[in-house]
Design a protein around this motif. Structure first.
Motif, short mmCIF file in Angstrom:
data_model
loop_
_atom_site.label_atom_id
_atom_site.label_comp_id
_atom_site.label_asym_id
_atom_site.label_seq_id
_atom_site.Cartn_x
_atom_site.Cartn_y
_atom_site.Cartn_z
N VAL A 46 -20.04 -12.95 55.76
CA VAL A 46 -19.59 -12.81 54.38
C VAL A 46 -20.58 -13.51 53.47
O VAL A 46 -20.91 -14.67 53.69
N VAL A 47 -21.03 -12.80 52.46
CA VAL A 47 -21.91 -13.38 51.44
C VAL A 47 -21.01 -13.85 50.30
O VAL A 47 -20.12 -13.11 49.87
N ASP A 48 -21.23 -15.05 49.80
CA ASP A 48 -20.37 -15.59 48.76
C ASP A 48 -20.58 -14.95 47.40
O ASP A 48 -19.65 -14.77 46.64
N ARG A 49 -21.83 -14.60 47.09
CA ARG A 49 -22.11 -14.03 45.78
C ARG A 49 -23.32 -13.12 45.87
O ARG A 49 -24.28 -13.41 46.58
N VAL A 50 -23.26 -12.01 45.13
CA VAL A 50 -24.37 -11.06 45.04
C VAL A 50 -24.70 -10.88 43.57
O VAL A 50 -23.81 -10.61 42.76
N CYS A 51 -25.97 -11.05 43.22
CA CYS A 51 -26.41 -10.93 41.83
C CYS A 51 -27.62 -10.01 41.77
O CYS A 51 -28.30 -9.81 42.77
N GLU A 52 -27.89 -9.52 40.59
CA GLU A 52 -29.14 -8.83 40.35
C GLU A 52 -29.94 -9.68 39.38
O GLU A 52 -29.47 -10.02 38.30
N VAL A 53 -31.14 -10.06 39.79
CA VAL A 53 -32.00 -10.92 38.98
C VAL A 53 -33.34 -10.20 38.83
O VAL A 53 -34.02 -9.93 39.83
N ASP A 54 -33.71 -9.88 37.60
CA ASP A 54 -34.98 -9.18 37.33
C ASP A 54 -35.12 -7.92 38.18
O ASP A 54 -36.18 -7.64 38.74
N GLY A 55 -34.02 -7.18 38.34
CA GLY A 55 -34.05 -5.93 39.08
C GLY A 55 -34.02 -6.07 40.59
O GLY A 55 -34.13 -5.09 41.31
N ARG A 56 -33.88 -7.28 41.08
CA ARG A 56 -33.83 -7.52 42.54
C ARG A 56 -32.48 -8.10 42.93
O ARG A 56 -31.86 -8.81 42.16
N VAL A 57 -32.05 -7.80 44.14
CA VAL A 57 -30.78 -8.32 44.65
C VAL A 57 -30.99 -9.76 45.13
O VAL A 57 -31.95 -10.05 45.84
N ALA A 58 -30.09 -10.65 44.71
CA ALA A 58 -30.11 -12.04 45.16
C ALA A 58 -28.80 -12.32 45.88
O ALA A 58 -27.72 -12.09 45.33
N LEU A 59 -28.88 -12.78 47.11
CA LEU A 59 -27.70 -13.14 47.90
C LEU A 59 -27.53 -14.64 47.87
O LEU A 59 -28.47 -15.39 48.12
#
Length: 64
Positions: free
Chosen positions: A11-24
């Motif tokens: 389980v990943v706690d948070r998924v974001c998009e930063v500058d067009g890239r996925v950050a886990l």
């Protein structure tokens, strides 16, 4: 997901998009992180990212 015949689940706690890239982001509660533990956590995030990161964002493709 399966990697080389080994089933992996997490389980990943948070998924974001930063500058067009996925950050886990995977929060850890350890008081201290030694080198071995950092390596284990790094491997964990690389596995998540290599197999599922694109499909976690809206409109992302499921890599299968």
């Amino acid at each position: 997901m399966a990697i080389g015949g080994t089933r992996v689940r997490g389980v990943v706690d948070r998924v974001c998009e930063v500058d067009g890239r996925v950050a886990l982001i995977d929060f850890k509660t350890n008081a201290t992180l030694d080198h071995a533990l950092m390596e284990a956590y790094s491997l964990q995030l690389r596995i998540y990212g290599s197999r599922r990161a694109p499909s976690l964002l809206p409109g992302g493709d499921d890599p299968g």
